[in-house]
Write a protein that holds these residues in place. Structure first.
Motif, short mmCIF file in Angstrom:
data_model
loop_
_atom_site.label_atom_id
_atom_site.label_comp_id
_atom_site.label_asym_id
_atom_site.label_seq_id
_atom_site.Cartn_x
_atom_site.Cartn_y
_atom_site.Cartn_z
N GLU A 283 11.75 -7.30 -39.26
CA GLU A 283 11.41 -5.87 -39.22
C GLU A 283 10.58 -5.48 -40.45
O GLU A 283 9.66 -4.68 -40.36
N LYS B 136 7.51 -5.32 -31.69
CA LYS B 136 8.77 -4.59 -31.80
C LYS B 136 9.69 -4.92 -30.63
O LYS B 136 10.91 -5.08 -30.81
N THR C 188 13.41 -6.49 -30.97
CA THR C 188 14.57 -5.86 -30.36
C THR C 188 15.33 -6.87 -29.50
O THR C 188 16.56 -6.95 -29.55
N GLU D 199 17.14 -9.30 -31.80
CA GLU D 199 18.34 -8.71 -32.41
C GLU D 199 19.53 -8.76 -31.47
O GLU D 199 20.65 -9.04 -31.87
N LYS D 200 19.29 -8.55 -30.18
CA LYS D 200 20.37 -8.61 -29.18
C LYS D 200 20.91 -10.03 -29.00
O LYS D 200 22.05 -10.23 -28.63
#
Length: 132
Positions: free
Chosen positions: A12, A120, A124, A127-128
């Motif tokens: 990020e 992005k 995302t 991250e999951k």
């Protein structure tokens, strides 16, 4: 010894740095950035952030010899095994961030923003799927 950062947060940070490069240095005139050098820099920075996130989730470097770098096909193959629905967004990010921005310095504002949005989306997803 430096504290290891959470890889998705680090990814990020790369994406944020890419946005800062564009807003502070690339210059914008209407629908275009004026300095392709900084568009290239931002594209490469964002792509490296994507790779940081993918390395944390896909373990592509596992089993490679020291100093050996994975090829994009290694990431594609690992992604198809992990989540085949993400292979097209990964290819899109590669084509837009790494090639169109990173190599060509495509100055079109909308293309740059779409590319960053794609990055992005992958972060995302990562991250999951990230597990310590």
């Amino acid at each position: 010894m430096a504290e290891l950062k959470h890889p998705i947060q680090e990814a990020e940070r790369y994406l944020q740095n890419a946005r800062e490069i564009l807003s502070e240095k690339a210059g914008k005139d209407g629908d275009y950035y004026t300095d392709s050098k900084y568009v290239k820099m931002a594209g490469n920075t964002a792509w490296n952030g994507v790779l940081v996130a993918l390395d944390a989730v896909l373990n592509v470097r596992q089993g490679m010899k020291r100093g050996q770098r994975p090829d994009f096909k290694d990431y594609q193959e690992a992604m198809s095994k992990k989540d085949s629905k993400m292979t097209r967004p990964l290819l899109g990010a590669y084509e837009s961030l790494h090639k169109a921005l990173g190599y060509d310095g495509n100055p079109r504002y909308r293309i740059v923003q779409d590319s960053l949005d794609q990055a992005k989306m992958i972060l995302t997803w990562a991250e999951k799927h990230y597990q310590n």
